[in-house]
Structure formats: C-alpha cells, structure tokens
Write a protein that holds these residues in place. Structure first.
Motif, PDB file in Angstrom:
ATOM      1  N   CYS A 251      31.049  46.066  30.162  1.00  0.00           N
ATOM      2  CA  CYS A 251      30.725  47.368  29.575  1.00  0.00           C
ATOM      3  C   CYS A 251      29.454  47.214  28.740  1.00  0.00           C
ATOM      4  O   CYS A 251      29.151  46.127  28.233  1.00  0.00           O
ATOM      5  N   ASP A 252      28.723  48.321  28.604  1.00  0.00           N
ATOM      6  CA  ASP A 252      27.529  48.315  27.767  1.00  0.00           C
ATOM      7  C   ASP A 252      27.876  47.849  26.352  1.00  0.00           C
ATOM      8  O   ASP A 252      28.968  48.118  25.848  1.00  0.00           O
ATOM      9  N   ARG A 253      26.953  47.162  25.713  1.00  0.00           N
ATOM     10  CA  ARG A 253      27.199  46.596  24.379  1.00  0.00           C
ATOM     11  C   ARG A 253      27.511  47.674  23.336  1.00  0.00           C
ATOM     12  O   ARG A 253      28.156  47.391  22.319  1.00  0.00           O
ATOM     13  N   ASN A 254      27.039  48.910  23.561  1.00  0.00           N
ATOM     14  CA  ASN A 254      27.281  49.987  22.604  1.00  0.00           C
ATOM     15  C   ASN A 254      28.653  50.635  22.769  1.00  0.00           C
ATOM     16  O   ASN A 254      29.078  51.419  21.933  1.00  0.00           O
ATOM     17  N   VAL A 255      29.315  50.303  23.884  1.00  0.00           N
ATOM     18  CA  VAL A 255      30.662  50.832  24.144  1.00  0.00           C
ATOM     19  C   VAL A 255      31.671  49.853  23.545  1.00  0.00           C
ATOM     20  O   VAL A 255      31.463  48.640  23.587  1.00  0.00           O
TER      21      VAL A 255
ATOM     22  N   CYS B 252      34.458  48.499  24.526  1.00  0.00           N
ATOM     23  CA  CYS B 252      34.897  47.383  25.370  1.00  0.00           C
ATOM     24  C   CYS B 252      33.774  46.368  25.566  1.00  0.00           C
ATOM     25  O   CYS B 252      34.032  45.165  25.681  1.00  0.00           O
ATOM     26  N   GLY B 253      32.511  46.823  25.567  1.00  0.00           N
ATOM     27  CA  GLY B 253      31.382  45.905  25.683  1.00  0.00           C
ATOM     28  C   GLY B 253      31.173  45.108  24.411  1.00  0.00           C
ATOM     29  O   GLY B 253      30.909  43.901  24.458  1.00  0.00           O
TER      30      GLY B 253
ATOM     31  N   PRO C  22      25.614  39.583  33.049  1.00  0.00           N
ATOM     32  CA  PRO C  22      26.317  40.296  34.117  1.00  0.00           C
ATOM     33  C   PRO C  22      25.345  40.888  35.138  1.00  0.00           C
ATOM     34  O   PRO C  22      24.142  41.012  34.870  1.00  0.00           O
ATOM     35  N   VAL C  23      25.881  41.264  36.278  1.00  0.00           N
ATOM     36  CA  VAL C  23      25.037  41.919  37.283  1.00  0.00           C
ATOM     37  C   VAL C  23      24.779  43.370  36.873  1.00  0.00           C
ATOM     38  O   VAL C  23      23.808  43.982  37.347  1.00  0.00           O
ATOM     39  N   SER C  24      25.622  43.915  36.005  1.00  0.00           N
ATOM     40  CA  SER C  24      25.379  45.267  35.493  1.00  0.00           C
ATOM     41  C   SER C  24      26.183  45.505  34.224  1.00  0.00           C
ATOM     42  O   SER C  24      27.212  44.865  33.994  1.00  0.00           O
ATOM     43  N   TYR C  25      25.659  46.422  33.411  1.00  0.00           N
ATOM     44  CA  TYR C  25      26.384  46.912  32.236  1.00  0.00           C
ATOM     45  C   TYR C  25      26.818  48.343  32.551  1.00  0.00           C
ATOM     46  O   TYR C  25      25.985  49.164  32.950  1.00  0.00           O
ATOM     47  N   GLU C  26      28.089  48.646  32.368  1.00  0.00           N
ATOM     48  CA  GLU C  26      28.611  49.971  32.697  1.00  0.00           C
ATOM     49  C   GLU C  26      28.852  50.799  31.442  1.00  0.00           C
ATOM     50  O   GLU C  26      29.094  50.262  30.374  1.00  0.00           O
TER      51      GLU C  26
ATOM     52  N   ALA D 130      35.436  41.609  36.087  1.00  0.00           N
ATOM     53  CA  ALA D 130      34.950  42.424  34.971  1.00  0.00           C
ATOM     54  C   ALA D 130      35.820  42.140  33.764  1.00  0.00           C
ATOM     55  O   ALA D 130      37.008  41.815  33.902  1.00  0.00           O
ATOM     56  N   VAL D 131      35.237  42.251  32.590  1.00  0.00           N
ATOM     57  CA  VAL D 131      36.002  42.102  31.352  1.00  0.00           C
ATOM     58  C   VAL D 131      36.341  43.514  30.877  1.00  0.00           C
ATOM     59  O   VAL D 131      35.452  44.276  30.486  1.00  0.00           O
TER      60      VAL D 131
END
Length: 284
Positions: free
Chosen positions: A172-176, A178-179, A195-199, A217-218
């Motif tokens: 997850c994006d760092r601002n979310v 879960c991230g 990661p290959v992407s931040y969601e 995914a974490v």
C-alpha cells in the motif's frame, strides 16, 4: 288541615340529611384529590414532571453516509444491512477507500455523516480541521499479514522472503495506514523492500495477488480472511510492531446526525464487535 310532624321525626330526618351531605362531600373531595394526583396539578413530589411517562425515541429515517477505510468493507456492509432492518426507512451508503483519501474528501467538504479510519494519524487530520463532532473512539484493531498466491507456491514464510529476487511484491502507498504499517514492520525487521507497485488502498493491493499480477502483498489479516481461497495468508512476527487502531467519529456537519449517531453506537456495541471480530479484527 295540615298535619304537624312530631319534633322527634324532624330531628331524625335532619340528621339523616346531614349525614348524607357529609358523605357526598367526602366522595367529592376524594375524587378531586385523585384527579389532581393523576393530572399532576398537585405541588411537590407529585408534580406532572415526575409522574409523566417517558416519551418514545424519535423514529430514525433517511440516508446515512459513512466514509470508511477499505479494510472495513465486508464487516461494515453487514452492519449497514442490520441497521436498515432495525430502522425501516433508513439507508446506509458507504464510501470505502484509503483513509487518507477519505480524510481529504471530508476536509474538502464532501457530505458525510460518519468517518471510520484505519489509523489515528488519518483521523487526526479530520479532528485537527475541526470536522469531527466530539472525540473519536477506537473500536477495533488490525494486524498485517502476507497474502500470497493460493497454496503459497513460492514458499514465503517470512517478511525477509519478500526481499528475494524474482518475487513481485506490492505494498500500500506509504500515506495509507496499511502502507505506513508495512514500512514500520520492515523497519522493525531491519529490511528494505522495493515493491513493483504502491497501491492506493489495501483492497487494491490484495487484488493484484488475486489476479496473479503479483506474487505477494502485505495487507491486513482481515483482508486475507475476506478473500477466502483466492490467496493464502502468512503470518510474520514483525506485524506485532505495526498494529493499527481504528477510530470512528460522528462528523460535525453530518446531514443526518441522529441516524449517524445510532450507526456509530451499533458499531461499538457488543453486536457490532461480534461482527468485526468475526471478520478478523481485534478488540481495542
């Protein structure tokens, strides 16, 4: 010729009439006293305020708009259905997304009645802006878990395994919330992961694995549980260092404050807690 009535008879008749009049006065007095008590017109402890029956609560109706963290989707949807059945004439609508996105919308003036965040930090952005009514209450907690492809074909057993070459991992994006929690867990383990992407929210991260666009995914334990057989969950000890508290609050400009307050109470109630813990959340 008029016949005179003996004096003794006149006395007896007068006495009987006096007795009958006294009885009538007593009966009238008793009725008046009873009426005064029942109507509450008396003074002191017999006042109408004390004896009046409590009025029934106002009937709830209308739409309740709830902004809630994406990880609450399954449990809140179930609670929304319960609320609507309990209060005919109400409708609970949800906006599930990343907590930071929801908070920004609320501050920007999006009409909403309730906000349930996945972290105190994102809730603070709403309270600091003066958009909350009262003090938010923590109603559940959530812990991280690794979601892998069904059956865990890559044999992931730890957070460190995610740093291996060849694995496609999403976060997850760092601002979310879960991230932010994932980053905290990685720091606790002394690991770095690209990661290959931040969601943008936890459901989006999990979907990448469900669609086999990522190997792992974490995410939250609740999301792994909700996914059923679409993913396999792997616990890791560092998750204990990154447990998220979930606060909920009635919003200051809630369009339907009475119904919104009742929904918040349902979430915090024993019934609400059973639904939430059944979905994998922990009690505060």
């Amino acid at each position: 010729m008029t016949r005179s009535v003996p004096r003794i008879h006149r006395i007896r008749r007068t006495a009987r009439m006096a007795a009958a009049g006294a009885a009538a006065l007593l009966a009238l007095s008793a009725c008046s006293s009873s009426s005064d008590t029942e109507s509450g017109s008396g003074s002191g402890s017999g006042s109408g305020t004390d004896s009046a029956a409590p009025s029934s609560p106002a009937k709830l109706s209308g739409q309740v708009t709830v902004f809630a963290a994406a990880s609450l989707k399954e449990s809140f949807t179930a609670l929304g259905e319960t609320f609507e059945k309990r209060h005919p004439g109400t409708e609970v609508t949800f906006n599930f997304a990343g907590s930071d996105t929801l908070a920004a919308g609320i501050i920007g003036g999006a009409p909403a009645d309730v906000f349930a965040s996945a972290s105190p930090k994102t809730m603070a952005t709403v309270t600091d802006a003066g958009a909350a009514a009262g003090t938010p209450a923590t109603f559940v907690r959530n812990e991280l878990e690794i979601a892998t492809l069904p059956g865990n074909p890559d044999h992931v057993s730890s957070l460190k395994d995610l740093t291996g070459s060849g694995l496609k991992v999403v976060l997850c994006d760092r601002n979310v919330p879960c991230g932010a929690a994932a980053q905290k867990a990685l720091e606790a383990a002394g690991l770095e992961l690209t990661p290959v992407s931040y969601e943008q929210d936890v459901k989006a991260a999990l979907t990448k694995v469900e669609l086999k666009e990522a190997d792992a995914a974490v995410v939250y334990k609740t999301d792994v549980k909700a996914a059923g057989g679409k993913v396999t969950g792997v616990d890791f000890p560092e998750s204990a260092e990154a447990v998220n508290d979930y606060p909920i609050t009635l919003l200051k400009d809630a369009p339907n404050a009475d119904a919104a307050r009742a929904f918040v109470e349902l979430v915090k109630s024993a019934e609400g807690q059973r639904v939430l813990t059944g979905a994998g959340f922990r009690t505060p």
